[in-house]
Scaffold this active site. Structure first.
Site, PDB file in Angstrom:
ATOM      1  CG  LEU A   1      -2.127  -0.897   1.238  1.00  0.00           C
ATOM      2  CD1 LEU A   1      -2.802  -0.879   2.602  1.00  0.00           C
ATOM      3  CD2 LEU A   1      -3.123  -0.493   0.157  1.00  0.00           C
ATOM      4  CG  ASP A   2       0.617   4.057  -3.133  1.00  0.00           C
ATOM      5  OD1 ASP A   2       1.577   3.367  -3.518  1.00  0.00           O
ATOM      6  OD2 ASP A   2      -0.332   4.379  -3.876  1.00  0.00           O
ATOM      7  N   PRO A   3       2.237   4.933   1.009  1.00  0.00           N
ATOM      8  CG  PRO A   3       4.363   5.883   1.268  1.00  0.00           C
ATOM      9  CD  PRO A   3       3.467   5.237   0.235  1.00  0.00           C
TER      10      PRO A   3
END
Length: 360
Positions: free
Chosen positions: A75-77
């Site tokens: 997952l992206d930050p």
């Protein structure tokens, strides 16, 4: 906890509820610090050897070798939600979460089984601004008109996104072309040697679930592309598309401080789908620009933030935060809170060769 007949160590898959902010890998590394010291997942002989080693360096090395751990889809930050983690032989099952298209081909005769691998996302889109990362963590690339976009237009524009589609990954991504990350071509103004390869993905459903309009606190990123940076991106893209331009075209009236429209869409997709790219492309389809300001993975396969019957829930990240600062006392069976929380949501992968009598 597993019944008394269970054989340790266990292998399996569980999910944590990732918060927005940290990277997925940093959270996996934090979880591993606990996993490598737990008899739930590591053979007691290795635990004793680790405890008896004389240096922290040796402990670190032995800990890495004690048990495998991995994740089933970064997952992206910015994003939060379901982050699947595999431990031991559970790591071999993680490809099932990364390649749902393959699962479709293998199990197309069993709809219920296939649906167990679907990923669900809920994302908030902000109109009028495109960013290099396609989300609010990036820099403004260009502005575009947005006041003409209505709720009805968004609902209609979603129709072509349903089903099997071909999706072009962002040029500002770590995907490599001839050994060079795409984002380096864009930043250095080097023409792409060929078009970015499109990927076939499946969007099983995509719906507008909330129209926020101007009733929100989201704003465009403060960081902006310079004219030189815009020119570099144009140069990179013109290697494969001569007509490409990166140019601001914001609202031209005097109401430049107006709050741009935001709305929320919910989608069920196959593995490998770029949600950010869906939002980016939707912005273009609306004659505007758009980027992601919130993104939540509500489900990944059989793991869900709000599990229904037959699903597994997610371990709250606060459980591991507490384990770092205040692990508390072990219960009468020697288990700490984080171990109890994990095993309650653990999909155990049985190893018949090692543990022929394993039960949970």
């Amino acid at each position: 906890m597993p019944k008394a007949t269970a054989k340790y160590p266990l292998s399996g898959i569980f999910a944590i509820a990732k918060p927005s902010g940290p990277t997925s890998m940093s959270l996996v590394n934090d979880v591993k610090k606990h996993v490598v010291g737990s008899r739930l997942f590591v053979e007691e002989a290795k635990l004793k050897s680790t405890k008896g080693s004389g240096t922290s360096r040796r402990k670190s090395k032995y800990g890495r070798e004690a048990v495998k751990i991995g994740q089933g889809g970064t997952l992206d930050p910015l994003a939060d939600g379901v982050l699947v983690i595999g431990v031991g032989k559970g790591t071999k099952k993680l490809t099932e979460f990364l390649d749902c298209v393959k699962v479709l081909g293998e199990f197309s005769y069993d709809v219920n089984l296939f649906m167990a691998w679907i990923q669900e996302y809920r994302t908030t889109c902000l109109l009028g601004c495109e960013t290099d990362s396609y989300d609010s963590e990036g820099a403004q690339v260009r502005r575009a008109p947005w006041k003409h976009v209505t709720k009805e237009q968004v609902e209609k524009a979603l129709e072509p996104f349903r089903g099997e589609i071909f999706q072009t990954p962002p040029i500002f991504s770590a995907l490599k072309m001839d050994g060079k990350p795409l984002y380096e071509y864009a930043r250095e103004g080097i023409p792409l040697p060929r078009p970015i390869e499109k990927r076939k993905v499946t969007i099983h459903s995509i719906e507008l679930v909330e129209w926020k309009g101007a009733d929100h606190s989201f704003r465009y990123p403060e960081k902006k592309f310079t004219p030189e940076q815009q020119k570099a991106v144009e140069t990179a893209l013109k290697g494969v598309e001569e007509s490409t331009t990166v140019q601001d075209n914001p609202e031209t009236d005097t109401d430049t401080e107006a709050v741009p429209t935001a709305f929320v869409i919910q989608m069920k997709v196959s593995g490998g789908t770029y949600v950010r790219s869906v939002v980016h492309d939707l912005g273009h389809a609306l004659g505007s620009a758009a980027h992601v300001v919130t993104l939540t993975r509500t489900r990944q396969g059989r793991f869900a933030l709000e599990p229904s019957e037959g699903d597994y829930g997610c371990v709250p990240w606060e459980v591991f935060v507490k384990a770092n600062t205040d692990p508390g006392e072990a219960d009468e069976d020697g288990w700490r809170e984080w171990e109890r929380e994990v095993v309650e949501r653990l999909d155990v992968i049985e190893d018949k060769k090692t543990h022929p009598e394993a039960k949970t």
